[in-house]
Scaffold this motif. Structure first.
Motif, PDB file in Angstrom:
ATOM      1  N   THR A  41       0.909  -1.316  -0.014  1.00 45.32           N
ATOM      2  CA  THR A  41      -0.086   0.095  -0.085  1.00 45.32           C
ATOM      3  C   THR A  41       0.864   1.154   0.276  1.00 45.32           C
ATOM      4  N   PRO A  42       0.376   2.406  -0.373  1.00 52.27           N
ATOM      5  CA  PRO A  42       1.110   3.569  -0.406  1.00 52.27           C
ATOM      6  C   PRO A  42       1.715   3.949   1.056  1.00 52.27           C
ATOM      7  N   TRP A  45       4.629   1.778   1.729  1.00 46.27           N
ATOM      8  CA  TRP A  45       5.709   2.274   0.724  1.00 46.27           C
ATOM      9  C   TRP A  45       6.513   3.404   1.451  1.00 46.27           C
ATOM     10  N   GLY A  46       5.452   4.173   2.158  1.00 47.75           N
ATOM     11  CA  GLY A  46       6.269   5.347   2.883  1.00 47.75           C
ATOM     12  C   GLY A  46       7.324   5.127   3.713  1.00 47.75           C
ATOM     13  N   SER A  71       1.974   0.885  -9.758  1.00 48.23           N
ATOM     14  CA  SER A  71       1.020   1.797  -9.388  1.00 48.23           C
ATOM     15  C   SER A  71       1.359   2.219  -7.779  1.00 48.23           C
ATOM     16  N   VAL A  72       1.981   1.607  -7.032  1.00 54.89           N
ATOM     17  CA  VAL A  72       2.368   2.561  -5.660  1.00 54.89           C
ATOM     18  C   VAL A  72       3.689   2.667  -5.659  1.00 54.89           C
ATOM     19  N   VAL A  73       4.659   2.144  -6.283  1.00 58.49           N
ATOM     20  CA  VAL A  73       6.130   2.450  -6.210  1.00 58.49           C
ATOM     21  C   VAL A  73       6.594   3.735  -7.268  1.00 58.49           C
TER      22      VAL A  73
END
Length: 95
Positions: A41-42, A45-46, A71-73
């Motif tokens: 998920t974003p 990934w944060g 789509s996330v990275v």
């Protein structure tokens, strides 16, 4: 990095550990990367702001996992797919 018992089942735990240990490169078996990508998920990934390169090796990447990953990275982190006969052979050839 040595993983603890929490990491294999938790995308967030893996990425937090990467940040805490200031890792810039991850080299993962493709099957684990597939699991990571499926759950990414974003928000998770944060936690991975130190990562610059993720390497996969062993088996072929699944296109739907690549789409999820991108789509996330996005393109901020280089993804290296070392698909081939064995991780050792492909890694030696890539170098």
């Amino acid at each position: 990095m040595l993983r603890d018992d929490e990491i294999p089942g938790s995308t967030a735990a893996l990425l937090r550990t990467c940040r805490e240990q200031r890792l810039t490169i991850l080299d993962l078996p493709t099957a684990y990367w597939h699991q990571l990508s499926a759950n990414l998920t974003p928000a998770d990934w944060g936690h991975a702001e130190t990562l610059r390169v993720v390497i996969t090796g062993g088996e072929k990447l699944q296109p739907e996992r690549l789409i999820q990953w991108q789509s996330v990275v996005g393109t901020d982190v280089r993804l290296v797919d070392m698909y081939g006969p064995t991780e050792t052979t492909v890694a030696a050839t890539l170098c």
